[in-house]
Each structure stands twice: as C-alpha cells, then as structure tokens.
Design an enzyme around this catalytic site. Structure first.
Site, PDB file in Angstrom:
ATOM      1  N   HIS A   1      -8.165 -19.473  43.490  1.00  0.00           N
ATOM      2  CA  HIS A   1      -8.180 -18.033  43.800  1.00  0.00           C
ATOM      3  C   HIS A   1      -9.207 -17.374  42.891  1.00  0.00           C
ATOM      4  CE1 HIS A   1      -4.664 -18.257  46.377  1.00  0.00           C
ATOM      5  NE2 HIS A   1      -4.012 -18.912  45.440  1.00  0.00           N
TER       6      HIS A   1
ATOM      7  N   GLU B   1      -5.964 -23.721  47.456  1.00  0.00           N
ATOM      8  CA  GLU B   1      -5.658 -22.342  47.891  1.00  0.00           C
ATOM      9  C   GLU B   1      -6.872 -21.417  47.746  1.00  0.00           C
ATOM     10  OE1 GLU B   1      -2.109 -20.719  46.046  1.00  0.00           O
ATOM     11  OE2 GLU B   1      -1.071 -22.656  46.092  1.00  0.00           O
TER      12      GLU B   1
ATOM     13  N   ASN C   1       0.215 -28.340  40.859  1.00  0.00           N
ATOM     14  CA  ASN C   1      -0.728 -27.367  41.417  1.00  0.00           C
ATOM     15  C   ASN C   1      -0.743 -26.118  40.542  1.00  0.00           C
ATOM     16  OD1 ASN C   1      -2.319 -26.577  43.825  1.00  0.00           O
ATOM     17  ND2 ASN C   1      -0.658 -25.147  44.287  1.00  0.00           N
TER      18      ASN C   1
ATOM     19  N   ASP D   1      -9.558 -18.751  47.891  1.00  0.00           N
ATOM     20  CA  ASP D   1     -10.052 -17.504  48.468  1.00  0.00           C
ATOM     21  C   ASP D   1     -10.870 -16.794  47.397  1.00  0.00           C
ATOM     22  OD1 ASP D   1      -7.910 -16.467  46.926  1.00  0.00           O
ATOM     23  OD2 ASP D   1      -6.772 -15.763  48.665  1.00  0.00           O
TER      24      ASP D   1
ATOM     25  N   GLU E   1       2.453 -24.176  39.569  1.00  0.00           N
ATOM     26  CA  GLU E   1       2.209 -23.205  38.493  1.00  0.00           C
ATOM     27  C   GLU E   1       3.093 -23.398  37.250  1.00  0.00           C
ATOM     28  OE1 GLU E   1       2.399 -19.376  40.483  1.00  0.00           O
ATOM     29  OE2 GLU E   1       0.557 -19.794  41.587  1.00  0.00           O
TER      30      GLU E   1
HETATM   31  C1  XIL Z   1       1.626 -16.212  48.385  1.00  0.00           C
HETATM   32  C2  XIL Z   1       1.621 -15.923  49.879  1.00  0.00           C
HETATM   33  O1  XIL Z   1       0.291 -15.983  50.335  1.00  0.00           O
HETATM   34  C3  XIL Z   1       2.216 -14.559  50.166  1.00  0.00           C
HETATM   35  O2  XIL Z   1       2.350 -14.367  51.565  1.00  0.00           O
HETATM   36  C4  XIL Z   1       3.578 -14.432  49.498  1.00  0.00           C
HETATM   37  O3  XIL Z   1       4.067 -13.124  49.679  1.00  0.00           O
HETATM   38  C5  XIL Z   1       3.485 -14.746  48.017  1.00  0.00           C
HETATM   39  O4  XIL Z   1       2.924 -16.050  47.852  1.00  0.00           O
HETATM   40  N1  XIL Z   1      -0.060 -19.163  44.572  1.00  0.00           N
HETATM   41  C6  XIL Z   1       0.707 -19.944  45.406  1.00  0.00           C
HETATM   42  C7  XIL Z   1       1.056 -19.438  46.751  1.00  0.00           C
HETATM   43  O5  XIL Z   1       0.991 -21.096  45.072  1.00  0.00           O
HETATM   44  O6  XIL Z   1       2.297 -19.912  47.194  1.00  0.00           O
HETATM   45  C8  XIL Z   1       1.018 -17.929  46.830  1.00  0.00           C
HETATM   46  O7  XIL Z   1       1.223 -17.548  48.179  1.00  0.00           O
HETATM   47  C9  XIL Z   1      -0.281 -17.412  46.276  1.00  0.00           C
HETATM   48  C10 XIL Z   1      -0.458 -17.810  44.846  1.00  0.00           C
END
Ligand code: XIL
Length: 355
Positions: free
Chosen positions: A242, A271, A206, A273, A165
């Site tokens: 996401h 990641e 990422n 969802d 990020e």
């Molecule tokens: C999130 C986890 O899923 C949670 O359990 C934690 O509290 C916070 O982080 N982007 C990312 C991940 O790169 O590491 C994050 O994961 C979600 C957003």
C-alpha cells in the site's frame, strides 16, 4: 458464453433483483471484441501471476466488474469475506457462503485463490473482542478457528495469509489480543494449525510497510528466519504494497524482496495500491504509474514474485473510506477506463516476456 457467475450464485451472494438483471445483459466490456490481451496473458508469459482483491458485492452485481476481473487477472483474494467477522459472526455459527462463491467463480475461470486471512487484530467479531475469555480459552478459540476455516477450504487455495500484520511500525511485535494472551508463540501455533488443516496451501505471513529496506522489513526478515530455524511451516512472505505518492517510493525494494526469497520462501506483493491526495491530476497519475511500474519491475527482477492489487477499479477501493482526502489508487478509473498505471503495469509485464 456467460463468463460470470450463474444466476443462482448471484442470488446466493445477495445480489438480488438488480444482479439478476445485470446478468441478462451481454457480457461485452471492450469495443475490440475481446482481442486485446489482458494482464494475465502477459503475466503468464513472464512467469508470474497477477491478481486482485475482490469485492464480492461488486462481483455479484456488475457485469463489467466481472468481465474486467476475468480478463485481466488469474488470481483473486477475497477483500473481506474470509475474515473472521464475516465467517463467524456469532460464536459457533459459520458462514462461508460468500467466500465459497468466490472460490467457485475462480475455479471456473482458471484463477487461483489466495486466502485472506486466518489471524489478524482487525475485523474480529464482537463476540470475540467483547468477550471475557481466559488466555487458555483464546488459545482454543484461535486453534478451532484456524482448523475450521483452513479445513473448510482445504486443497482449494494456493496460499493462506495465516498471520496478517504481526509487526508494529517500529519492528516490535504488534500488541494484539493474540500476543497478549499467547505471547509470540501464537505465530508458531497458527502456522502449525494451518498446516494441519491444509497440507497444500503456501502459508504466508503478510504485512505492510515492508516493501523497502528499513526497520520493519528487518523485523520481518528476522521473524521469518526464526520461524524457519524452528521448523515452523511458513512458506511465504506477503508484502502488502500500500503506497502513497506523497511519501515517495520506498528504497531498496528489489534488494529487500531478494533477501526474503533467499530465506527459502515464496514472496508475493499481496495488496498493491498507490493512493494520492485528491484531486487527480495528470502529474499525479504519471507518478502513480511510475510507482506501479517500479513495483512490478522489482517483482520481475527477483523472479517469480507475483503481484496482487487491492482492488482494480477506483469505483471499488477501500482508500477513500479510510484515508481522508485521498483516492484514485487503482489501475482503472471509476468508469473502468484504463489509467496510466494500467499501461505501466502492462508494459512492464510485456517487457519481461521479451527478455
Ligand atoms: C480492508 C478492506 O479493503 C476494507 O474493505 C475493509 O473495510 C478493511 O480492510 N490490510 C489488509 C486488508 O490486510 O485486509 C485490508 O482490507 C487493507 C489493509
């Protein structure tokens, strides 16, 4: 055959008595006696991997969680246990116990592990964010962290999210402790240190909101193009994925993934969802399934773009805790029942196999 953790692993993971009891139960998660193919079998035939983020507490304590994970996925990403606040809670005290356990679990089950992550602005230990370090000290702290952590897992991970990020939503560099102390050079340095520590893992940058075409994905494109020009060992672009059914499906995903691939790097959805405002309705589940299918179709159209979901069951998903009033973002419901999104992903993978 016990396909799960050994009892010793579970106890080490902190699963305690309850976890031990769970392991004693037979590991039968499906009524068909194991004949149904999981997503990983279909993905293999399609030439991609399909992975999930793993909550190591759930892994240690729930048989069904382990069974579904092993059956459906051939890649894992630690959801939290490779993050800085977990691996170095106090300066100089390293704790890789939970992450080591996950890596061993993956190795026993024919899964690869994606490391997540080495440089980020979140989930940093308090000693670091609350300390009053000079810029030179922060430079050394970051260097040492990367060398130690990537060195610890050297040779055992398929990929590392080296920098997570780095971009703000408008496509400028995100204002972080690393940018403030080291300037944009921190990204070049991080990749070089990671390469020194682990010569094999594919090194990723990422980020989120870079799924479709837009200012932030343009900025990622420019960032990676610049790194490549300068000979920085970046080997992959991680597109988090996401999504939220409220905001519509991003435009130009296939084209965007393709332009990243054309930079000469690997590309992965890291990641995925798809959250929704609660309550769940059949219509929302259908929209969610459509989003998942379109993401997987885009990966398959571009060729060789693997997919990792950020958790596979609504019973263990970060979404409800972070996005008020939203949830149900994963492929399985809280009872591990397959949702329409699961069947959409399965069918997309199966179709690729035939073509
Ligand atoms: C999130 C986890 O899923 C949670 O359990 C934690 O509290 C916070 O982080 N982007 C990312 C991940 O790169 O590491 C994050 O994961 C979600 C957003």
């Amino acid at each position: 055959m016990d396909r799960g953790l050994t009892r010793r692993d579970v106890l080490k993971l902190g699963g305690g008595v309850a976890a031990g009891a769970v392991l004693a139960r037979p590991a039968v998660a499906y009524a068909d006696g194991g004949r149904t193919k999981g997503l990983r079998d279909l993905a293999r035939r399609a030439g991609v991997r399909v992975g999930s983020a793993v909550d190591t507490d759930a892994l240690a304590s729930e048989t069904t969680y382990r069974d579904v994970l092993v059956r459906e996925f051939d890649s894992v990403t630690p959801e939290n246990v490779m993050k800085w606040e977990v691996v170095e809670p106090e300066q100089g005290r390293l704790d890789f116990a939970a992450a080591d356990m996950l890596v061993r679990f993956a190795e026993r089950h024919g899964m690869v592990v994606r490391g997540h992550n080495l440089v980020w602005h979140n989930q940093l230990p308090a000693w670091l964010t609350g300390g009053s370090f000079t810029d030179a000290q922060l430079h050394d702290i970051l260097r040492r962290h990367i060398l130690q952590e990537a060195g610890h897992f050297r040779g055992r991970l398929s990929a590392w999210d080296v920098v997570n990020e780095p971009l703000a939503d408008d496509g400028t560099m995100r204002d972080t402790i690393w940018l403030r102390s080291m300037g944009t050079e921190y990204i070049d340095d991080a990749f070089r240190w990671a390469r020194l520590a682990d010569p094999r893992a594919t090194l990723y940058v990422n980020d989120y909101n870079i799924e479709g075409l837009g200012p932030k994905s343009d900025a990622m494109y420019a960032l990676v193009a610049g790194l490549r020009r300068r000979g920085v060992p970046v080997g992959g672009v991680g597109v988090q994925g996401h999504l939220d059914i409220q905001y519509g499906f991003p435009g130009g995903v296939t084209e965007n993934l393709r332009r990243f691939v054309d930079l000469g790097v690997d590309v992965a959805l890291t990641e995925v969802d798809v959250r929704m405002p609660l309550p769940v309705t059949p219509e929302k589940l259908a929209t969610q399934a459509d989003y998942y299918r379109r993401l997987v179709d885009a990966c398959l159209a571009v060729d060789g773009v693997s997919v990792t979901v950020w958790g596979f069951t609504d019973a263990h998903s970060w979404v409800p805790g972070v996005f008020a009033g939203e949830g149900a973002a994963t492929l399985f419901d809280e009872q591990y029942g397959r949702k329409p999104a699961y069947f959409a992903v399965r069918d997309a993978l199966a179709a690729a196999r035939r073509s």
